[in-house]
Write a protein that holds these residues in place. Sequence first.
Motif, PDB file in Angstrom:
ATOM      1  N   LYS A 180       0.844  -1.193   0.000  1.00  0.00           N
ATOM      2  CA  LYS A 180       0.000   0.000   0.000  1.00  0.00           C
ATOM      3  C   LYS A 180       0.882   1.246   0.000  1.00  0.00           C
ATOM      4  O   LYS A 180       1.764   1.390   0.844  1.00  0.00           O
ATOM      5  CB  LYS A 180      -0.902  -0.008   1.234  1.00  0.00           C
ATOM      6  CG  LYS A 180      -1.902   1.115   1.246  1.00  0.00           C
ATOM      7  CD  LYS A 180      -2.838   0.995   2.422  1.00  0.00           C
ATOM      8  CE  LYS A 180      -3.839   2.128   2.429  1.00  0.00           C
ATOM      9  NZ  LYS A 180      -4.774   2.026   3.543  1.00  0.00           N
ATOM     10  N   PRO A 181       0.652   2.163  -0.974  1.00  0.00           N
ATOM     11  CA  PRO A 181       1.463   3.383  -1.012  1.00  0.00           C
ATOM     12  C   PRO A 181       1.113   4.322   0.142  1.00  0.00           C
ATOM     13  O   PRO A 181       0.037   4.231   0.728  1.00  0.00           O
ATOM     14  CB  PRO A 181       1.094   4.020  -2.362  1.00  0.00           C
ATOM     15  CG  PRO A 181      -0.192   3.397  -2.767  1.00  0.00           C
ATOM     16  CD  PRO A 181      -0.296   2.082  -2.073  1.00  0.00           C
ATOM     17  N   GLU A 182       2.028   5.232   0.471  1.00  0.00           N
ATOM     18  CA  GLU A 182       1.818   6.173   1.576  1.00  0.00           C
ATOM     19  C   GLU A 182       0.563   7.021   1.385  1.00  0.00           C
ATOM     20  O   GLU A 182      -0.121   7.354   2.344  1.00  0.00           O
ATOM     21  CB  GLU A 182       3.030   7.103   1.710  1.00  0.00           C
ATOM     22  CG  GLU A 182       4.264   6.412   2.214  1.00  0.00           C
ATOM     23  CD  GLU A 182       5.435   7.371   2.322  1.00  0.00           C
ATOM     24  OE1 GLU A 182       5.214   8.597   2.445  1.00  0.00           O
ATOM     25  OE2 GLU A 182       6.573   6.891   2.284  1.00  0.00           O
TER      26      GLU A 182
END
Length: 89
Positions: A47-49
């Motif tokens: 999951k990206p930031e």
Amino acid sequence: MSASVLPVPKFCKGQIVSFVGGEGVIKNYRFESSIWEYLVEMPMGPKPEMGRFGYETMIWLSEVDISSLVNHFSGEMLNLQQKSLAKAC
């Protein structure tokens, strides 16, 4: 009156396929402009930031752009359910 013949799709829903950008699973398909197009869902990475939104892991690809993993790996990579799906196509 003339009859038109619709070609049979090469891949089916649930089939694992590969393409230049990676690999994924066929989620849907449609016949557009005389070719079959397939909606391919790729596995999600970490999951990206900034979080996730939308269908960032799905892409429409034409039949010539994808190939079956069954052909490349002789079915060794597939589980029993996926093998039965591949035979049903």
